[in-house]
Design an enzyme around this catalytic site. Structure first.
Site, short mmCIF file in Angstrom:
data_model
loop_
_atom_site.label_atom_id
_atom_site.label_comp_id
_atom_site.label_asym_id
_atom_site.label_seq_id
_atom_site.Cartn_x
_atom_site.Cartn_y
_atom_site.Cartn_z
N HIS A 52 -17.26 20.22 22.48
CA HIS A 52 -17.37 18.85 22.45
C HIS A 52 -18.88 18.28 22.70
CE1 HIS A 52 -13.10 18.46 24.65
NE2 HIS A 52 -13.10 18.88 23.56
N GLU A 54 -20.56 16.59 24.62
CA GLU A 54 -21.17 16.56 25.79
C GLU A 54 -22.00 17.93 26.00
OE1 GLU A 54 -17.66 14.04 26.65
OE2 GLU A 54 -18.08 15.35 25.16
N CYS A 77 -13.99 15.25 28.99
CA CYS A 77 -12.69 15.66 29.16
C CYS A 77 -12.61 16.31 30.39
CB CYS A 77 -12.23 16.85 28.31
SG CYS A 77 -13.44 18.16 28.47
N TRP A 172 -4.02 6.78 -14.77
CA TRP A 172 -4.88 5.74 -13.66
C TRP A 172 -4.48 4.57 -14.02
CZ3 TRP A 172 -6.44 9.53 -10.72
CH2 TRP A 172 -7.20 10.73 -11.33
N ASP A 202 3.04 14.61 -11.55
CA ASP A 202 1.56 14.48 -11.79
C ASP A 202 0.63 15.72 -11.60
OD1 ASP A 202 1.69 11.71 -11.66
OD2 ASP A 202 1.15 11.43 -9.49
N ARG A 209 -13.44 15.08 -3.79
CA ARG A 209 -14.26 15.41 -4.67
C ARG A 209 -15.68 14.59 -4.49
NH1 ARG A 209 -9.54 16.16 -7.40
NH2 ARG A 209 -9.79 14.07 -8.55
N LEU A 304 7.69 5.41 -0.03
CA LEU A 304 6.73 4.51 0.65
C LEU A 304 7.90 3.52 1.08
CD1 LEU A 304 4.35 2.81 1.54
CD2 LEU A 304 4.53 1.63 -0.74
N THR A 305 8.88 2.98 0.68
CA THR A 305 9.87 2.30 1.17
C THR A 305 10.70 2.88 2.40
OG1 THR A 305 10.28 1.37 -1.30
CG2 THR A 305 12.05 0.96 0.49
#
Length: 362
Positions: A52, A54, A77, A172, A202, A209, A304-305
């Site tokens: 961490h 700290e 923590c 694209w 795809d 990149r 997505l729906t």
């Protein structure tokens, strides 16, 4: 005096931002140790989350910490680590005061460290720059609250909200400037969630990149009910030695075991009887149990729906091109427009002729 402390806290936030996207599943934290108004040590959460901030700053400062002040962007923590909790290390160091940007909602810590520091005689200031910590680590706080990963969706769409032509004839929609920014979004994500349909269509690499060089291989999570992902000439499968690939499927058999032997983490999931679909909420809980709490979705409008129907999206990032595709194009959301969603725009920018929008759900 207040301005001085705010300045040091803001410098700690600036330090934290240098590691955004590298500390998952932990939040990224910045820490400064100051003595006689001079910074004597700095620390930021290490890649992969340990050690961490700290602990790093304390180790660098050594015995100089006696009588000093610490500025840290998140409550130290309380739970055990290799060298003891951060709060224990702070108490051993001789630090006299500490400025904390906000408390840590993780139940293992949640204000326990603040209470222990105060009881031990340290001056503790809490909450001056809470908003900055919230912005940097929104994924962490949202994931803890919802008990699932933070989920953001990235979509390139046309002016009439289509994601592709009917025959998928063009690769694209967005321009190069938009795609460069999309790689920054990928970099800030722990994992990419996609579907076998997107992979077959795809054959994406889903790398990060920069200047034509791969700088990160995010974890890939694939929803593949019938295990249709190709074994040959698949860019994702070919990158297995460089990244973690997780597959959720309802089909076992030779291909299942072959993918497992190649190094995929593959889980059998039962489909819901009524819909013949996966329970996406249960899958999200499983993903969180795999220590993944920040996901970016790169898939089609149907998936997505489904995520929207299950209320499993926290942010949407839209890159809108300046042209229409037409009625026969593939829609971003089935039977809905962006304006139908309960969202609020929090950011807007121009990338060439593309317009970028960032939305959060209300």
């Amino acid at each position: 005096m207040k301005d001085k402390h705010l300045n040091f806290l803001n410098l700690a936030h600036k330090l934290a931002r240098t590691k955004v996207g590298l500390t998952y599943p932990n939040p990224v934290v910045g820490c400064l140790i100051v003595k006689n108004n001079k910074i004597i040590s700095k620390g930021v959460t290490a890649s992969s989350g340990r050690p961490h901030a700290e602990e790093i700053a304390l180790k660098k400062a050594g015995k100089k910490t006696i009588g000093s002040t610490m500025y840290v962007t998140l409550e130290p923590c309380f739970h055990n680590s290799h060298n003891g909790s951060c709060v224990e290390q702070i108490l051993r160091s001789g630090i006299k005061s500490i400025y904390i940007a906000r408390h840590d909602p993780d139940p293992r810590t949640n204000k326990k460290s603040v209470q222990k520091l105060k009881k031990s005689g340290l001056f503790v200031d809490l909450g001056q720059t809470k908003k900055n910590t919230n912005l940097i680590n929104n994924f962490f706080f949202t994931s803890l609250k919802n008990k699932r990963p933070f989920v953001k969706v990235k979509m390139a769409i046309s002016k009439d909200e289509k994601i592709a032509w009917s025959d998928y004839s063009s690769k694209w929609i967005s321009n190069q400037h938009s795609r460069n920014f999309a790689h920054k979004l990928r970099f800030q994500s722990q994992a990419i969630l996609t579907t076998s349909k997107t992979i077959i269509k795809d054959n994406p690499r889903l790398t990060v990149r920069s200047k034509n060089k791969v700088v990160k291989y995010p974890t890939i999570i694939i929803i593949d009910k019938s295990l249709k992902i190709p074994l040959k000439n698949c860019n994702l499968i070919n990158s297995l030695t460089k990244r973690r690939i997780i597959i959720f499927t309802s089909k076992s058999g030779k291909k299942f075991h072959k993918l497992k032997s190649l190094g995929c983490e593959i889980f059998l999931i039962k489909k819901q009887k009524k819909s013949d679909e996966f329970n996406l909420k249960l899958i999200m809980k499983k993903i969180l149990s795999l220590k993944i709490n920040n996901i970016m979705v790169e898939a089609g409008g149907i998936f997505l729906t489904k995520l929207l129907e299950n209320k499993l999206i926290d942010e949407i990032h839209i890159f809108k091109a300046p042209f229409n595709i037409g009625k026969t194009g593939k829609p971003m959301i089935i039977d809905k427009k962006i304006t139908d969603l309960p969202i609020k725009e929090i950011s807007k920018n121009n990338f060439g002729k593309d317009v970028y929008h960032q939305f959060i759900f209300r």
